[in-house]
Design a protein around this motif. Structure first.
Motif, short mmCIF file in Angstrom:
data_model
loop_
_atom_site.label_atom_id
_atom_site.label_comp_id
_atom_site.label_asym_id
_atom_site.label_seq_id
_atom_site.Cartn_x
_atom_site.Cartn_y
_atom_site.Cartn_z
N THR A 142 0.80 -1.23 0.00
CA THR A 142 0.00 0.00 0.00
C THR A 142 0.83 1.27 0.00
O THR A 142 0.28 2.36 -0.07
N ASN A 166 -8.97 -4.52 1.54
CA ASN A 166 -8.30 -3.25 1.29
C ASN A 166 -8.19 -2.45 2.57
O ASN A 166 -9.06 -2.51 3.45
N HIS A 213 -1.36 -8.22 -5.18
CA HIS A 213 -1.39 -7.22 -4.11
C HIS A 213 -1.38 -7.94 -2.78
O HIS A 213 -1.77 -9.12 -2.67
N ASP A 270 -3.93 -10.30 -1.42
CA ASP A 270 -4.09 -11.64 -2.01
C ASP A 270 -3.50 -12.74 -1.13
O ASP A 270 -3.74 -13.92 -1.37
N HIS A 312 -11.29 -9.13 -0.16
CA HIS A 312 -11.19 -8.39 -1.42
C HIS A 312 -10.08 -8.92 -2.32
O HIS A 312 -10.03 -8.59 -3.50
N GLY A 313 -9.17 -9.71 -1.75
CA GLY A 313 -8.04 -10.21 -2.51
C GLY A 313 -8.41 -11.38 -3.40
O GLY A 313 -9.48 -11.98 -3.30
N HIS A 371 -6.19 -10.71 -10.69
CA HIS A 371 -6.35 -9.46 -9.92
C HIS A 371 -6.24 -8.32 -10.93
O HIS A 371 -5.16 -7.81 -11.20
N GLN A 403 -7.07 -2.57 -8.97
CA GLN A 403 -6.61 -2.26 -7.62
C GLN A 403 -6.40 -0.76 -7.48
O GLN A 403 -5.66 -0.16 -8.26
N GLU A 448 -14.00 2.81 -7.03
CA GLU A 448 -13.33 1.96 -6.05
C GLU A 448 -13.18 2.69 -4.72
O GLU A 448 -13.32 2.08 -3.64
#
Length: 789
Positions: A92, A107, A451, A454, A480-481, A497, A500, A573
């Motif tokens: 991040t 996230n 990410h 995941d 969310h992954g 994925h 993002q 998002e």
């Protein structure tokens, strides 16, 4: 523990309900009919792997030798040779959010961690409080029969819950880890760490002079834990999260490790970028047609640095490289221990080389003692000052951080660094996966976009454990992954994925099917950044990842429609995951009365009692830039008293009030450079007495001096003067009532026990009404907070 049951275990509702107890059919237990199924301990599904997740701190993509960097990381290379290297794995861009995302599979804004814990607000995406509908991975695994442990850094506890008083619900042992050994917060001294075991304070086993170093201690503890697990419950899988404080500042490492790199960085950071870039192409971690991004004007060229600073700057990088190799070595010891136990090949290993890009928070010239620059007094660190302490850099006397130019070089080939969530330099971290039973390929590269969110779904899929729908009766937000398991067997598999978002401190971006649209809103080492510029006035850039792997060619002017499409997607998002409202405030977010977060310490007066300990400066009333007093009610034994009443800070800055040869004494330690002593004119006689220290602040600004008066039972017993004070903070060092623990503020006593030899009934701290905090530049507060992540 679950009772035996027929049929498969239902794991979607956690905790897993116990099986129904059969109705007794016999009166006497000796009756052959009085048989019950044996008790079956809860275990993960058959074939579930052990899991080891290693997360290093503040390591850029271009630092580790496994990804073309100059810092030797043989453990990372060894694991990669036996597994896979992921070249497009992302974090991040900063500490707390990355860790919260990794451990939850969601996230970071969705779990309240839109920024570091110190800058929490009451907005849903920024509270630093993980919602109950987002159970973390450790809790899910524990409730499915895994043994769980965390070693190292935890920077996910809300600041108002970090004191010994708790609550401890969001500490590691309240978040699914059965065992925790490490520290709570953004950073710690590697020689004198502020340690916690479970929820209680722990102490290092020795001093630097004894050979103590925190990373080695962490590895020892983790090895001991896993050995015990496999000795006592060999059929029980484990989840081990190893998150050392390295290589976050302070860059502390035994000198021999830094000396291995002597002379290797004399060419400077610009040439290092070129060398790393070439090596990355050789390794295939970037495409052969990739282009090296340009150094931004905010970062000085090596050729523009002063000649007399270059040996200092080069040594900073030698020290950092040794630090990274040192932590990789101790990760290797942990891996070796798993191999010796015969469980390594049954372990899914993730080695994530950094929780964000390299840190550019060490100023343009770097620092010997980061507390000096964090207090806004970097002018003290002249070339002469730095040169005179060069041999001590990285040792216990220092608290160093390297210059911005090195951070940029460690993020080769990308633009920018840690904190800049918009560009890959802030968010791309090399990652290695080893799992022989699940990954047949060895030494291969994987280029699919992934990410940190995941990790959790990958672990659950590998273990055959479903994402729970209910945990402790609370309906769960799906992760969310995207599981990475599909890519383990097929390097050519289409990435799953596909979208993002990224956002930290207004730096934001969106990735979608190879394209990225990004905007940098703030520069890391300019701590107030671009505050005052409207978000709508930010300049967005557009990159086509299929043709431009390093974000070197901005296409925003050529393809405005594509840019607008991605900007809209970012807003979608951002709305979905609690990113809005965007918050580029800095100083204001630190203030509870503005941000809406609870305040840990209220008012200007505080009473501390004997037996209290394990608290830091954060947990006491603010005594800075104002007049203040310390009053202690003590009982002195016959023959007089010695030892500490209270200290705040340590060897690189702080103060201590104590008895020396029966006389009250006050020591003020200014950045470890000078120590001022005010000593009582007479000893305190036997019996119960009140001793007091009064500091009369000069005023007229921050960091000023003042006069000190010592009193015994209200009568003056000594006077002296402090010429300068530290305006913001001394760093995270434990304090105890009645003891000056390591590292010591004063040189009046050695490393032995300095506990007060009399009795302390209470200690009162009281700040005056003449606080000059309103004169502290907001960027100084932000600089201090930002460095602790």
């Amino acid at each position: 523990m679950t009772m035996s049951r027929s049929g498969p275990v239902q794991r979607s509702v956690l905790p897993i309900p116990d099986g129904r107890s059969p109705t007794p059919t016999a009166y006497d237990a000796k009756d052959p009919e009085a048989k019950f199924p044996p008790i079956a301990p809860l275990r993960p599904p058959a074939g579930a792997p052990n899991v080891l997740v290693v997360l290093l701190d503040d390591v850029g993509f271009g630092a580790s030798s496994a990804f073309g960097g100059p810092c030797q990381t043989p453990t990372a290379e060894r694991l990669a040779a036996q597994g896979l290297k992921y070249t497009r794995f992302h974090t991040t861009a900063i500490c707390s959010p990355t860790r919260a995302a990794l451990l939850s599979g969601r996230n970071h804004h969705s779990v309240g961690m839109g920024g570091i814990t110190e800058m929490a607000t009451s907005a849903p995406g920024y509270t630093s409080v993980r919602p109950d509908n987002c159970a973390p991975l450790a809790q899910i695994l524990k409730l499915n029969g895994y043994a769980t442990a965390q070693f190292g850094k935890c920077h996910e506890v809300p600041t108002w819950e970090t004191s010994p008083a708790g609550p401890h619900d969001r500490w590691p042992t309240g978040s699914g880890f059965e065992h925790f050994f490490g520290f709570i917060g953004g950073e710690t001294d590697q020689w004198y760490p502020t340690l916690v075991e479970g929820t209680a304070r722990a102490a290092p086993w020795g001093t630097p002079q004894d050979g103590y170093h925190f990373t080695e201690d962490l590895a020892d503890r983790a090895i001991a834990w896993v050995r015990q697990q496999k000795a006592l419950v060999p059929d029980k899988q484990f989840f081990l999260y190893f998150a050392p404080g390295a290589t976050h500042a302070p860059h502390h490492v035994p000198k021999a490790w830094a000396d291995k790199y002597e002379g290797r960085f004399d060419h400077g950071w610009d040439r290092q970028r070129e060398l790393t870039f070439a090596r990355q192409k050789e390794l295939g971690v970037i495409p052969a047609d990739a282009q090296l991004t340009q150094r931004h004007d905010e970062i000085p060229a090596w050729d523009d640095t002063a000649e007399d600073m270059r040996p200092i700057l080069a040594r900073q990088m030698e020290n950092y490289a040794g630090f990274l190799e040192h932590v990789d070595h101790h990760v290797g010891r942990l891996v070796d221990a798993l191999e010796e136990l015969g469980v390594l090949d049954d372990t899914l290993v993730y080695y994530i080389v950094g929780d964000n890009g390299a840190s550019a928070e060490g100023s343009l010239q770097g620092t010997f003692n980061e507390i000096i620059s964090l207090n806004g007094m970097g002018e003290l660190e002249t070339p002469e000052f730095l040169r005179s302490r060069l041999d001590q850099l990285g040792g216990p006397e220092s608290s160093p951080h390297y210059a911005v130019g090195w951070a940029h070089a460690m993020c080769t080939p990308y633009q920018w660094t840690k904190q800049v969530a918009s560009h890959w330099g802030g968010t791309r971290n090399g990652t290695i996966v080893r799992w022989p039973r699940g990954v047949r390929a060895q030494g291969e590269l994987r280029h699919q976009f992934h990410h940190v969110i995941d990790i959790a779904p990958t672990v659950l899929e590998a273990a055959g454990i479903p994402q729970p729908t209910l945990v402790n009766g609370i309906s769960q937000e799906p992760m969310h992954g995207t599981s990475m398991l599909y890519s383990f067997a097929d390097g050519q598999a289409a990435e799953r994925h596909e979208t993002q978002y990224f956002e930290i401190f207004g730096n934001r971006g969106i990735y979608h099917k190879g394209w990225s649209a990004v905007t940098k809103h703030r520069t890391p080492w300019q701590t107030v950044g671009d505050v005052g510029i409207a978000f709508d006035d930010d300049k967005w850039e557009l990159y086509d990842g299929a043709r431009d792997a390093t974000q070197a060619h901005d296409l925003s002017r050529e393809l405005p429609d594509k840019l607008h499409e991605l900007q809209r997607l970012f807003l979608i998002e951002a709305t979905r995951y609690n990113v809005l409202p965007l918050d580029d405030r800095s100083f204001e977010r630190l203030l509870p009365e503005v941000s809406g977060k609870p305040s840990l310490v209220e008012g200007k007066r505080q009473v501390l009692l004997p037996g209290m300990g394990g608290f830091t400066e954060l947990h006491i009333v603010n005594l800075r830039n104002c007049s203040w007093s310390l009053t202690a009610q003590v009982v002195v034994p016959e023959g007089g008293a010695n030892g500490a009443i209270l200290k705040i800070g340590g060897h690189i800055g702080g103060w201590s009030f104590y008895f020396k040869e029966g006389r009250p004494t006050y020591c003020y330690n200014l950045f470890g450079i000078t120590r001022s002593y005010i000593r009582g004119t007479r000893a305190v006689p036997a019996g119960e007495h009140q001793v007091r220290m009064e500091f009369a602040y000069d005023g007229g600004g921050i960091g000023k001096g003042g006069n000190v008066t010592l009193c015994i039972d209200g009568a003056e017993a000594g006077m002296g003067r402090i010429e300068h004070t530290e305006p913001l903070a001394f760093g995270s060092v434990y304090s105890d009532v009645g003891r000056d623990g390591l590292p010591h503020v004063t040189e009046d006593y050695g490393s032995g026990d300095n506990a007060f030899t009399g009795q302390i009934k209470w200690v009162q701290l009281e700040a005056g009404e003449d606080s000059h905090d309103h004169l502290v530049p907001p960027e100084n507060f932000v600089r201090m907070a930002m460095a602790k992540q």
